[in-house]
Design an enzyme around this catalytic site. Sequence first.
Site, PDB file in Angstrom:
ATOM      1  N   TYR A  70     -16.510 -13.869  11.885  1.00 44.15           N
ATOM      2  CA  TYR A  70     -14.856 -13.700  12.705  1.00 44.15           C
ATOM      3  C   TYR A  70     -13.919 -14.639  11.970  1.00 44.15           C
ATOM      4  O   TYR A  70     -13.055 -14.913  12.790  1.00 44.15           O
ATOM      5  CB  TYR A  70     -15.128 -14.150  13.995  1.00 44.15           C
ATOM      6  CG  TYR A  70     -15.866 -13.338  15.281  1.00 44.15           C
ATOM      7  CD1 TYR A  70     -14.765 -12.916  16.506  1.00 44.15           C
ATOM      8  CD2 TYR A  70     -17.452 -13.432  15.096  1.00 44.15           C
ATOM      9  CE1 TYR A  70     -15.519 -11.835  16.547  1.00 44.15           C
ATOM     10  CE2 TYR A  70     -17.587 -12.060  15.835  1.00 44.15           C
ATOM     11  CZ  TYR A  70     -17.040 -11.438  16.863  1.00 44.15           C
ATOM     12  OH  TYR A  70     -17.568 -10.537  17.752  1.00 44.15           O
ATOM     13  N   SER A  71     -14.067 -14.687  10.913  1.00 47.80           N
ATOM     14  CA  SER A  71     -13.112 -15.020  10.091  1.00 47.80           C
ATOM     15  C   SER A  71     -12.236 -15.085   9.627  1.00 47.80           C
ATOM     16  O   SER A  71     -11.514 -13.686   9.878  1.00 47.80           O
ATOM     17  CB  SER A  71     -13.364 -15.667   8.369  1.00 47.80           C
ATOM     18  OG  SER A  71     -12.783 -16.067   7.458  1.00 47.80           O
ATOM     19  N   ASN A  72     -10.871 -15.667  10.188  1.00 42.76           N
ATOM     20  CA  ASN A  72      -9.162 -15.064   9.793  1.00 42.76           C
ATOM     21  C   ASN A  72      -9.087 -15.027   8.368  1.00 42.76           C
ATOM     22  O   ASN A  72      -7.698 -14.528   7.932  1.00 42.76           O
ATOM     23  CB  ASN A  72      -8.555 -15.621  10.291  1.00 42.76           C
ATOM     24  CG  ASN A  72      -8.842 -17.551  10.492  1.00 42.76           C
ATOM     25  OD1 ASN A  72      -9.384 -17.786   9.533  1.00 42.76           O
ATOM     26  ND2 ASN A  72      -8.123 -18.348  10.973  1.00 42.76           N
ATOM     27  N   HIS A  73      -9.605 -15.951   7.468  1.00 42.09           N
ATOM     28  CA  HIS A  73      -9.417 -15.337   5.849  1.00 42.09           C
ATOM     29  C   HIS A  73     -10.267 -14.258   5.847  1.00 42.09           C
ATOM     30  O   HIS A  73      -9.328 -13.803   5.015  1.00 42.09           O
ATOM     31  CB  HIS A  73     -10.499 -16.669   5.476  1.00 42.09           C
ATOM     32  CG  HIS A  73     -10.045 -16.808   4.193  1.00 42.09           C
ATOM     33  ND1 HIS A  73      -9.109 -16.768   2.773  1.00 42.09           N
ATOM     34  CD2 HIS A  73     -11.385 -16.423   3.132  1.00 42.09           C
ATOM     35  CE1 HIS A  73      -9.698 -16.228   1.667  1.00 42.09           C
ATOM     36  NE2 HIS A  73     -11.035 -15.693   1.859  1.00 42.09           N
ATOM     37  N   ILE A  74     -11.235 -13.936   6.083  1.00 40.87           N
ATOM     38  CA  ILE A  74     -11.541 -12.665   5.697  1.00 40.87           C
ATOM     39  C   ILE A  74     -10.436 -11.305   6.378  1.00 40.87           C
ATOM     40  O   ILE A  74      -9.832 -10.642   5.468  1.00 40.87           O
ATOM     41  CB  ILE A  74     -12.763 -11.989   6.719  1.00 40.87           C
ATOM     42  CG1 ILE A  74     -13.961 -13.091   6.003  1.00 40.87           C
ATOM     43  CG2 ILE A  74     -13.856 -10.577   6.737  1.00 40.87           C
ATOM     44  CD1 ILE A  74     -14.380 -12.921   4.039  1.00 40.87           C
TER      45      ILE A  74
END
EC number: 3.5.99.7
Length: 313
Positions: A70-74
């Site tokens: 759930y990474s916002n960086h990804i």
Amino acid sequence: MGGFPLPALPSPLEEIADARLGARGVRLLLKRDDLIHRDIPGNKWRKLRGNLDEARRLGHDTLLTFGGAYSNHIRAVAAAGRLFGLRTVGVIRGEEHLPLNPTLRFAVDAGMRLAYLDRTSYRAKTSAAVVERLSAEFGAFYLLPEGGSNALGVRGCAALPAEIDRPFDVLCCSCGTGGTLAGLAAGLAPGQRALGVPVLRGAGFLADDVDALQRAAFGANSGNWTMAYDFHFGGYARSTPELGRFIVDFHDRHGLGLEPVYEAKLLYALFALAEADAFAPGTTVVAVLNAVADGLGPDPRTGPSDDRHTRLY
């Protein structure tokens, strides 16, 4: 660039008038970095911009990076790849789960290839053995660290304070990897200070990480930053009814939905510290918001408390 809008800087500055802060003589301004770009907001764009330039300078056409499911960086790296015509690879912690959650679905739709590492391998993700294995599978790539926190990313964040055109005393941000705090603190003028609010339980290690990032980016620790460790509400992507009530109350008072994983904890901390007289009367605080909630979603007073159900923007 396919008609997708470019990120827009500088981000706006908004004052929050709140009687609870006014009673303590504290003025609060919000640096609305969430408005830079819908899919590459805030510190994600500030950290990526220098790395994108470096990738192009080195002749790379592929970005590879790491993150949770759930990474916002990804999500941001996938969006940046689509925007600038670069291939992207996301190496995800843990096993593959189908159907893909909204974050990974967005990444795939933006053209990102996904790979998965078990948690033991993920802890060694930047080791020579793992990087060589990834290179054998995906070819040459420009390696972005998890969260985008490297010297180039830190330098990108250091440009933010100069955008603030009103006098202020304290610049605050939430902390995951420490890269944003490292950069913001380095960009401050004499007499100003930075405050980070870690969203992780047991985040004492972040002090060493911020120190290392500043030394890598600027050659020295700026010495003008501190962290408030007691506002993690149980750990990353965890919450409590108390934090949920704060989110609802803040929305009711100010019409702004606070993103629950990072920015709600930041704002809660600032209000709690003000109530405890941690800021001297007359202090102007600027809080950097890198994301806001897309509505309140499930009732945040009793809603989801782990990252399986929390969308990060």
